[in-house]
Design an enzyme around this catalytic site. Structure first.
Site, PDB file in Angstrom:
ATOM      1  N   LYS A  41      55.511  42.378   4.154  1.00 57.49           N
ATOM      2  CA  LYS A  41      55.744  41.159   4.933  1.00 57.49           C
ATOM      3  C   LYS A  41      57.166  40.638   4.783  1.00 57.49           C
ATOM      4  O   LYS A  41      57.419  39.444   4.771  1.00 57.49           O
ATOM      5  CB  LYS A  41      54.732  40.062   4.565  1.00 57.49           C
ATOM      6  N   SER A  42      58.127  41.571   4.718  1.00 57.60           N
ATOM      7  CA  SER A  42      59.533  41.203   4.528  1.00 57.60           C
ATOM      8  C   SER A  42      60.414  41.666   5.684  1.00 57.60           C
ATOM      9  O   SER A  42      61.564  42.024   5.495  1.00 57.60           O
ATOM     10  CB  SER A  42      60.052  41.791   3.213  1.00 57.60           C
ATOM     11  N   GLY A  43      59.871  41.689   6.869  1.00 61.41           N
ATOM     12  CA  GLY A  43      60.649  42.115   8.027  1.00 61.41           C
ATOM     13  C   GLY A  43      60.624  43.616   8.233  1.00 61.41           C
ATOM     14  O   GLY A  43      61.485  44.169   8.910  1.00 61.41           O
ATOM     15  N   THR A  45      58.545  45.862   9.935  1.00 64.71           N
ATOM     16  CA  THR A  45      58.376  46.416  11.281  1.00 64.71           C
ATOM     17  C   THR A  45      59.573  46.084  12.163  1.00 64.71           C
ATOM     18  O   THR A  45      60.028  46.922  12.947  1.00 64.71           O
ATOM     19  CB  THR A  45      57.066  45.909  11.918  1.00 64.71           C
ATOM     20  N   TRP A  46      60.098  44.893  12.038  1.00 62.67           N
ATOM     21  CA  TRP A  46      61.265  44.482  12.816  1.00 62.67           C
ATOM     22  C   TRP A  46      62.450  45.386  12.480  1.00 62.67           C
ATOM     23  O   TRP A  46      63.108  45.942  13.370  1.00 62.67           O
ATOM     24  CB  TRP A  46      61.565  43.010  12.497  1.00 62.67           C
ATOM     25  N   HIS A  98      56.657  50.687   0.983  1.00 55.82           N
ATOM     26  CA  HIS A  98      56.663  49.391   0.287  1.00 55.82           C
ATOM     27  C   HIS A  98      56.766  49.613  -1.223  1.00 55.82           C
ATOM     28  O   HIS A  98      56.502  48.698  -2.005  1.00 55.82           O
ATOM     29  CB  HIS A  98      55.400  48.592   0.610  1.00 55.82           C
ATOM     30  N   ARG A 117      62.938  39.160   2.180  1.00 54.75           N
ATOM     31  CA  ARG A 117      62.679  37.884   2.833  1.00 54.75           C
ATOM     32  C   ARG A 117      62.370  36.880   1.737  1.00 54.75           C
ATOM     33  O   ARG A 117      61.878  37.255   0.671  1.00 54.75           O
ATOM     34  CB  ARG A 117      61.462  38.090   3.741  1.00 54.75           C
ATOM     35  N   PRO A 119      60.578  34.679  -0.728  1.00 53.24           N
ATOM     36  CA  PRO A 119      59.196  34.848  -1.200  1.00 53.24           C
ATOM     37  C   PRO A 119      58.197  33.846  -0.622  1.00 53.24           C
ATOM     38  O   PRO A 119      57.040  34.200  -0.402  1.00 53.24           O
ATOM     39  CB  PRO A 119      59.310  34.701  -2.717  1.00 53.24           C
ATOM     40  N   SER A 125      53.428  34.468   5.423  1.00 55.94           N
ATOM     41  CA  SER A 125      53.159  35.598   6.305  1.00 55.94           C
ATOM     42  C   SER A 125      51.953  36.403   5.831  1.00 55.94           C
ATOM     43  O   SER A 125      51.133  36.859   6.639  1.00 55.94           O
ATOM     44  CB  SER A 125      54.398  36.492   6.399  1.00 55.94           C
TER      45      SER A 125
END
Length: 191
Positions: A41-43, A45-46, A98, A117, A119, A125
Site C-alpha cells: 500500500k505504498s504506491g 501499482t501506480w 513487497h 509512502r 506510514p 489505505s
C-alpha cells in the site's frame, strides 16, 4: 536480452501467508529488468504502471499489469504462470515484490526502484483495502480506530510473518532497503 549475472544471493529469508521466497529461484533476470520493491500500500501499482509504460514506450500496455509485471514472490498463482508471462516478453520487464531488498538475490544490470509512502497513509489505505477485500472478514485493522491504530503501531515485525500489516514492518523494509549497499543501481521514491 542477456541474462543478468548474480551479484549476491538473498541475505535473509522472509516468509508469510502470501510471501514464498523460494519463488525467486525460478526467476531468470535479464540485464535491464527493473524490480519494484515497496512495502504494501505504498504506491506500488501506480509506480508499477509508470515503469511498465516507460519500458514499453506507450500507455497502451500489451496485457494486464498483473500479468506483465507479476508479484514474483507471492503465492497468488502458480510460479510457472508468472515465469511464463515474463519469458514471453521481449524487452525489459518490471517485476514487483513487497519483500525488503535483503530478502531476494541481486543481479548485475538489474535496476531496483524503491517506493515509500507515509506510514499513516499506508495504515488508512490498508484499512480501506481490507474493507473492500472479498475474502477478508476479520482482521485487526478492520476493528474500530481506537483498536486498529495501536495494533498497527505496536505489532512487532517477524521475518516469519513478513506479510503482517504493521509499522515495524515498514520501518524494517526501509532500513534493510534504503540503507543497504547490496544493489549498485537503485532509485527511491517517496510519495
Amino acid at each position: 536480452m542477456t541474462h543478468a549475472p548474480l551479484i549476491s544471493p538473498s541475505a535473509r529469508t522472509y516468509r508469510g501467508m502470501i510471501t514464498e521466497p523460494e519463488r525467486w529461484d525460478h526467476f531468470e533476470p535479464r540485464v535491464g529488468d527493473v524490480i519494484l520493491a515497496t512495502p504494501p500500500k505504498s504506491g506500488t501499482t501506480w509506480t508499477q504502471s509508470m515503469i511498465a509504460m516507460l519500458l514499453n514506450g506507450t500507455t497502451e500496455l500489451p496485457d494486464r499489469l498483473s500479468v506483465m509485471s507479476p508479484w514474483i514472490d507471492s503465492n497468488f498463482c502458480p510460479v510457472e504462470t508468472d515465469i511464463a508471462s515474463l519469458a514471453r516478453q521481449a524487452g525489459r520487464r518490471v517485476i514487483k515484490t513487497h519483500t525488503p531488498l535483503d530478502g531476494w538475490p541481486c543481479w548485475e544490470g538489474v535496476d531496483v526502484v524503491l517506493a515509500f509512502r507515509h506510514p499513516m497513509e499506508v495504515f488508512l489505505s490498508l484499512r480501506k483495502h481490507l474493507k473492500n477485500a472479498r475474502k477478508v472478514d476479520e482482521h485487526p485493522l478492520l476493528e474500530p480506530l481506537e483498536t486498529s491504530l495501536p495494533h498497527f503501531l505496536n505489532q512487532p515485525f517477524s521475518e516469519d510473518d513478513v506479510d503482517a500489516d504493521c509499522l515495524a514492518g515498514i520501518t524494517h523494509f526501509f532500513r534493510e532497503s534504503m540503507l543497504s549497499d547490496r544493489v549498485p543501481r537503485k532509485l527511491a521514491l517517496n510519495y
